[in-house]
Design a protein around this motif. Structure first.
Motif, PDB file in Angstrom:
ATOM      1  N   PRO A  44       0.840  -1.206   0.000  1.00  0.00           N
ATOM      2  CA  PRO A  44       0.000   0.000   0.000  1.00  0.00           C
ATOM      3  C   PRO A  44       0.870   1.250   0.000  1.00  0.00           C
ATOM      4  N   LYS A  45       0.380   2.311  -0.617  1.00  0.00           N
ATOM      5  CA  LYS A  45       1.146   3.551  -0.678  1.00  0.00           C
ATOM      6  C   LYS A  45       1.502   4.065   0.712  1.00  0.00           C
ATOM      7  N   GLY A  46       0.591   3.876   1.669  1.00  0.00           N
ATOM      8  CA  GLY A  46       0.844   4.346   3.028  1.00  0.00           C
ATOM      9  C   GLY A  46       2.043   3.678   3.665  1.00  0.00           C
ATOM     10  N   LEU A  47       2.346   2.450   3.229  1.00  0.00           N
ATOM     11  CA  LEU A  47       3.486   1.752   3.811  1.00  0.00           C
ATOM     12  C   LEU A  47       4.805   2.365   3.330  1.00  0.00           C
ATOM     13  N   VAL A  48       4.796   2.916   2.123  1.00  0.00           N
ATOM     14  CA  VAL A  48       5.990   3.610   1.639  1.00  0.00           C
ATOM     15  C   VAL A  48       6.295   4.787   2.557  1.00  0.00           C
ATOM     16  N   HIS A  49       5.259   5.551   2.910  1.00  0.00           N
ATOM     17  CA  HIS A  49       5.454   6.715   3.775  1.00  0.00           C
ATOM     18  C   HIS A  49       5.718   6.302   5.227  1.00  0.00           C
ATOM     19  N   TYR A  50       5.305   5.108   5.593  1.00  0.00           N
ATOM     20  CA  TYR A  50       5.611   4.614   6.937  1.00  0.00           C
ATOM     21  C   TYR A  50       7.116   4.404   7.101  1.00  0.00           C
ATOM     22  N   TYR A  51       7.716   3.801   6.091  1.00  0.00           N
ATOM     23  CA  TYR A  51       9.159   3.544   6.147  1.00  0.00           C
ATOM     24  C   TYR A  51       9.975   4.769   5.750  1.00  0.00           C
ATOM     25  N   ARG A  53       9.433   8.776   5.223  1.00  0.00           N
ATOM     26  CA  ARG A  53       8.507   9.893   5.393  1.00  0.00           C
ATOM     27  C   ARG A  53       8.414  10.759   4.151  1.00  0.00           C
ATOM     28  N   ARG A  54       9.556  11.025   3.527  1.00  0.00           N
ATOM     29  CA  ARG A  54       9.590  11.818   2.300  1.00  0.00           C
ATOM     30  C   ARG A  54      10.250  10.999   1.194  1.00  0.00           C
ATOM     31  N   LYS A  55       9.964  11.370  -0.035  1.00  0.00           N
ATOM     32  CA  LYS A  55      10.589  10.657  -1.147  1.00  0.00           C
ATOM     33  C   LYS A  55      12.098  10.838  -1.114  1.00  0.00           C
ATOM     34  N   GLN A  56      12.545  12.002  -0.624  1.00  0.00           N
ATOM     35  CA  GLN A  56      13.988  12.236  -0.509  1.00  0.00           C
ATOM     36  C   GLN A  56      14.642  11.237   0.446  1.00  0.00           C
TER      37      GLN A  56
END
Length: 208
Positions: A44-51, A53-56
């Motif tokens: 899920p997209k939210g899991l990307v932000h969980y690990y 926080r920012r794309k950087q």
């Protein structure tokens, strides 16, 4: 429902990093939304932000995986044979690139727009210069002291004997040549290991 835990023994965070590296290399950092990373990683997209926080933060994590340029110099130095020593060092550095070509290509692609990537590649270049310098000193026929002793006294010129300035210049030029080959490796595979250039440097230093 997509699984967000282990898949084929690989955790979600690792899959996210792998997907990000692939997509950044294919499309560029700025053109890759986190939704595409999540889709390729099958999370899920939210899991990307969980690990991350920012794309950087994803890019920063990938920078930490930049292939190590350090080579066991005892495995490449042939005392008295500068050309062979350099050739074996360049081949070892190329193998480091081959071990992670996608990541290396990604970082070269992003160096113009991301200072953190540029800093990492600058540090990589300095590391290559230092190793070439050490190989040149160790491979010359009559070193004044060993490279280990040089490191202990904290003076890179120790052990070089006469012609240290030439060694420093040769190391800088060869490091730039190696780095250039690595930067274009994503477009074409180099056919040689700078044979002519290495022979030229070796002959020039042997006449000093």
């Amino acid at each position: 429902m997509r699984r967000t835990g282990q898949r084929n023994g690989v955790g979600a965070r690792e899959r996210i990093l792998t997907a990000a590296g692939e997509l950044f290399a294919e499309s560029g950092f700025d053109a890759t939304p986190t939704s595409r990373i999540a889709e390729r990683a099958e999370v899920p997209k939210g899991l990307v932000h969980y690990y991350f926080r920012r794309k950087q933060d994803l890019l920063a994590a990938l920078i930490e995986r930049l292939p190590d340029v350090r080579v066991d110099l005892t495995s490449v130095v042939v005392p008295g044979d500068v050309a062979t020593s350099l050739r074996q060092l360049v081949a070892a550095l190329d193998r480091g690139l081959d071990a992670s070509p996608l990541l290396s290509h990604l970082l070269w692609r992003e160096t113009d727009t991301h200072p953190a990537v540029r800093d990492a590649l600058d540090a990589r270049l300095r590391g290559i210069v230092a190793q070439i310098r050490e190989v040149l000193i160790a491979a010359r026929r009559v070193p004044a002291v060993t490279t280990t002793e040089a490191a202990l006294v904290g003076d890179p010129s120790a052990g070089a004997g006469e012609g240290y300035d030439d060694i420093e210049s040769a190391a800088a030029l060869l490091a730039l040549a190696v780095s250039y080959r690595h930067s274009v490796a994503r477009h074409t595979q180099p056919a040689d290991v700078l044979d002519r250039e290495l022979e030229f440097v070796a002959r020039a230093l042997e006449t000093r």
